[in-house]
Design an enzyme around this catalytic site. Structure first.
Site, mmCIF file in Angstrom:
data_model
loop_
_atom_site.group_PDB
_atom_site.id
_atom_site.type_symbol
_atom_site.label_atom_id
_atom_site.label_comp_id
_atom_site.label_asym_id
_atom_site.label_seq_id
_atom_site.Cartn_x
_atom_site.Cartn_y
_atom_site.Cartn_z
ATOM 1 N N LYS A 1 0.845 -1.215 0.000
ATOM 2 C CA LYS A 1 0.000 0.000 0.000
ATOM 3 C C LYS A 1 0.870 1.250 0.000
ATOM 4 O O LYS A 1 0.576 2.225 -0.694
ATOM 5 C CB LYS A 1 -0.905 0.003 1.239
ATOM 6 C CG LYS A 1 -2.168 -0.812 1.053
ATOM 7 C CD LYS A 1 -3.120 -0.518 2.203
ATOM 8 C CE LYS A 1 -3.774 -1.770 2.697
ATOM 9 N NZ LYS A 1 -4.318 -1.695 4.043
ATOM 10 N N LYS B 1 -5.029 -20.093 3.441
ATOM 11 C CA LYS B 1 -5.483 -21.389 2.908
ATOM 12 C C LYS B 1 -6.329 -22.126 3.945
ATOM 13 O O LYS B 1 -6.003 -22.126 5.138
ATOM 14 C CB LYS B 1 -4.240 -22.227 2.562
ATOM 15 C CG LYS B 1 -4.460 -23.337 1.556
ATOM 16 C CD LYS B 1 -3.113 -24.004 1.234
ATOM 17 C CE LYS B 1 -3.214 -25.081 0.203
ATOM 18 N NZ LYS B 1 -3.327 -24.558 -1.158
ATOM 19 N N SER C 1 -7.652 -27.724 2.788
ATOM 20 C CA SER C 1 -6.753 -27.706 1.633
ATOM 21 C C SER C 1 -5.302 -27.945 2.054
ATOM 22 O O SER C 1 -4.539 -28.591 1.340
ATOM 23 C CB SER C 1 -6.795 -26.361 0.911
ATOM 24 O OG SER C 1 -8.099 -25.997 0.638
ATOM 25 N N ARG D 1 -1.072 -35.161 -0.237
ATOM 26 C CA ARG D 1 -0.607 -35.375 -1.621
ATOM 27 C C ARG D 1 0.918 -35.420 -1.698
ATOM 28 O O ARG D 1 1.482 -36.177 -2.458
ATOM 29 C CB ARG D 1 -1.112 -34.239 -2.520
ATOM 30 C CG ARG D 1 -2.485 -34.456 -3.097
ATOM 31 C CD ARG D 1 -2.714 -33.600 -4.345
ATOM 32 N NE ARG D 1 -2.397 -32.188 -4.168
ATOM 33 C CZ ARG D 1 -3.163 -31.303 -3.530
ATOM 34 N NH1 ARG D 1 -4.315 -31.677 -3.017
ATOM 35 N NH2 ARG D 1 -2.778 -30.032 -3.424
ATOM 36 N N ASP E 1 2.149 -21.821 0.402
ATOM 37 C CA ASP E 1 1.025 -20.944 0.049
ATOM 38 C C ASP E 1 -0.055 -20.909 1.123
ATOM 39 O O ASP E 1 -1.228 -20.760 0.815
ATOM 40 C CB ASP E 1 0.446 -21.340 -1.322
ATOM 41 C CG ASP E 1 -0.117 -22.741 -1.328
ATOM 42 O OD1 ASP E 1 0.181 -23.512 -0.387
ATOM 43 O OD2 ASP E 1 -0.862 -23.085 -2.264
ATOM 44 N N GLU F 1 2.891 -16.597 -0.565
ATOM 45 C CA GLU F 1 2.905 -16.750 -2.026
ATOM 46 C C GLU F 1 2.218 -15.530 -2.640
ATOM 47 O O GLU F 1 1.100 -15.189 -2.264
ATOM 48 C CB GLU F 1 2.155 -18.019 -2.453
ATOM 49 C CG GLU F 1 2.164 -18.191 -3.972
ATOM 50 C CD GLU F 1 1.350 -19.398 -4.451
ATOM 51 O OE1 GLU F 1 1.940 -20.447 -4.706
ATOM 52 O OE2 GLU F 1 0.107 -19.274 -4.557
ATOM 53 N N ALA G 1 -7.971 -16.783 -15.574
ATOM 54 C CA ALA G 1 -7.726 -17.740 -14.493
ATOM 55 C C ALA G 1 -8.974 -17.907 -13.617
ATOM 56 O O ALA G 1 -9.290 -19.010 -13.183
ATOM 57 C CB ALA G 1 -6.542 -17.293 -13.650
ATOM 58 N N HIS H 1 -11.081 -21.368 -13.264
ATOM 59 C CA HIS H 1 -11.331 -21.931 -11.939
ATOM 60 C C HIS H 1 -12.833 -22.199 -11.751
ATOM 61 O O HIS H 1 -13.222 -23.259 -11.261
ATOM 62 C CB HIS H 1 -10.805 -20.965 -10.875
ATOM 63 C CG HIS H 1 -10.918 -21.493 -9.490
ATOM 64 N ND1 HIS H 1 -10.096 -22.479 -9.013
ATOM 65 C CD2 HIS H 1 -11.778 -21.185 -8.490
ATOM 66 C CE1 HIS H 1 -10.444 -22.759 -7.765
ATOM 67 N NE2 HIS H 1 -11.458 -21.977 -7.422
HETATM 68 P P1 GTP Z 1 0.170 -26.124 -6.048
HETATM 69 O O1 GTP Z 1 0.111 -27.454 -5.388
HETATM 70 O O2 GTP Z 1 -1.095 -25.823 -6.827
HETATM 71 O O3 GTP Z 1 0.562 -25.015 -5.134
HETATM 72 O O4 GTP Z 1 1.304 -26.297 -7.154
HETATM 73 P P2 GTP Z 1 2.711 -25.606 -7.239
HETATM 74 O O5 GTP Z 1 3.330 -25.497 -5.925
HETATM 75 O O6 GTP Z 1 3.463 -26.252 -8.365
HETATM 76 O O7 GTP Z 1 2.326 -24.138 -7.590
HETATM 77 P P3 GTP Z 1 2.099 -23.264 -8.876
HETATM 78 O O8 GTP Z 1 2.994 -22.113 -8.639
HETATM 79 O O9 GTP Z 1 2.205 -23.985 -10.156
HETATM 80 O O10 GTP Z 1 0.565 -22.836 -8.693
HETATM 81 C C1 GTP Z 1 0.116 -22.306 -7.482
HETATM 82 C C2 GTP Z 1 -1.214 -21.621 -7.609
HETATM 83 O O11 GTP Z 1 -1.350 -20.925 -8.869
HETATM 84 C C3 GTP Z 1 -2.445 -22.505 -7.569
HETATM 85 O O12 GTP Z 1 -2.785 -22.817 -6.259
HETATM 86 C C4 GTP Z 1 -3.483 -21.621 -8.273
HETATM 87 O O13 GTP Z 1 -3.962 -20.610 -7.412
HETATM 88 C C5 GTP Z 1 -2.664 -20.966 -9.355
HETATM 89 N N1 GTP Z 1 -2.682 -21.758 -10.590
HETATM 90 C C6 GTP Z 1 -1.698 -22.540 -11.072
HETATM 91 N N2 GTP Z 1 -2.049 -23.118 -12.224
HETATM 92 C C7 GTP Z 1 -3.307 -22.705 -12.506
HETATM 93 C C8 GTP Z 1 -4.238 -22.959 -13.576
HETATM 94 O O14 GTP Z 1 -3.980 -23.704 -14.524
HETATM 95 N N3 GTP Z 1 -5.452 -22.337 -13.500
HETATM 96 C C9 GTP Z 1 -5.784 -21.494 -12.494
HETATM 97 N N4 GTP Z 1 -7.000 -20.932 -12.495
HETATM 98 N N5 GTP Z 1 -4.942 -21.237 -11.464
HETATM 99 C C10 GTP Z 1 -3.727 -21.843 -11.461
HETATM 100 MG MG MG Z 2 2.196 -23.628 -4.778
#
Ligand code: GTP
Ligand code: MG
Length: 223
Positions: A42, A65, A69, A76, A92, A159, A171, A175
């Protein structure tokens, strides 16, 4: 989110997270880190506006989060439910989304964040330069924000997702379309969605072109 809501939120997941010692401290720390970071951004917005009459940030959203989740992600990743694993491996828990008007604003902001002493940029994932196969574009940062607690300083991870308005539109729609959809997505749907991402990218480029033209006009010879 107010403190009572955070407490309620985490207590809902408490029966699963009960295995974690001192997990009750965590939501407060992540919420505080988000607030600290939000304040820094800000102030930056005010400074930008003051110096160049233009604030490159359209809007900012923050979220913590959900416990469900977090649990799902830990399962996972095959992680045992310990506070150490949670803090070290889940980046995140605190999330901030910054939506800018133009792609170049995103890179200016990232360049700036990397110069600051009051946060650490731990990771950069550039899905703008390298979009995901489905067309997803955004720039993701993992930063650590220092909190000065009674016991001393603590660096908390946040994040940050940086996007343009067009990327955010795509996006958010993706979603909404696929949220909780667990079947195989038909090939033509994937293809059209990727085309829609390309259209969003074109729109960004068109708007940037218009902006350049308007700036050139306003800087050109008077009259
Ligand atoms: P995550 O387990 O999802 O955190 O995977 P990662 O650690 O490889 O993270 P990545 O940086 O690829 O993505 C993190 C976040 O980006 C997700 O939780 C979403 O909020 C967003 N995101 C990533 N890919 C997509 C996508 O294909 N579509 C949309 N809508 N959001 C995405
Ligand atoms: Mg991530």
């Amino acid at each position: 989110m107010n403190p009572a809501a955070i407490k309620e939120f985490w207590e809902a997941g408490g029966e699963h997270l009960a295995g974690l010692e001192d997990w009750k401290q965590l939501p407060m720390m992540y919420q505080m880190a988000l607030e600290e970071l939000h304040n820094k951004i800000k102030l930056l917005q005010s400074e930008w506006k003051h110096r160049q009459g233009y604030n490159p940030i359209e809007h900012i959203k923050t979220r913590i989060k959900e416990p469900k989740s977090i649990l799902g992600k830990m399962q996972r990743k095959g992680l045992a439910l310990t506070t150490d694993n949670l803090v070290r491996e889940i980046h995140d828990i605190a999330g901030m989304r910054i939506v800018c008007a133009f792609v170049k604003d995103i890179y200016s902001l990232v360049d700036h964040l990397q110069t600051r002493d009051d946060l650490k940029v731990l990771e950069i994932k550039d899905y703008i330069a390298n979009p995901k196969p489905n067309g997803y574009q955004s720039l993701h940062l993992i930063v650590a924000v220092p909190l000065i607690l009674m016991e001393g300083p603590e660096w908390i991870k946040v994040e940050i997702q940086l996007r343009t308005l067009a990327m955010d539109f795509w996006a958010s729609m993706e979603h909404i379309l696929f949220y909780k959809y667990d079947k195989q997505v038909p090939a033509h749907v994937i293809k059209e969605l990727t085309e829609a991402a390309r259209a969003a990218d074109e729109l960004d480029k068109k708007m940037l072109g218009l902006r350049k033209e308007i700036i050139a006009l306003s800087e050109g010879p008077a009259g």
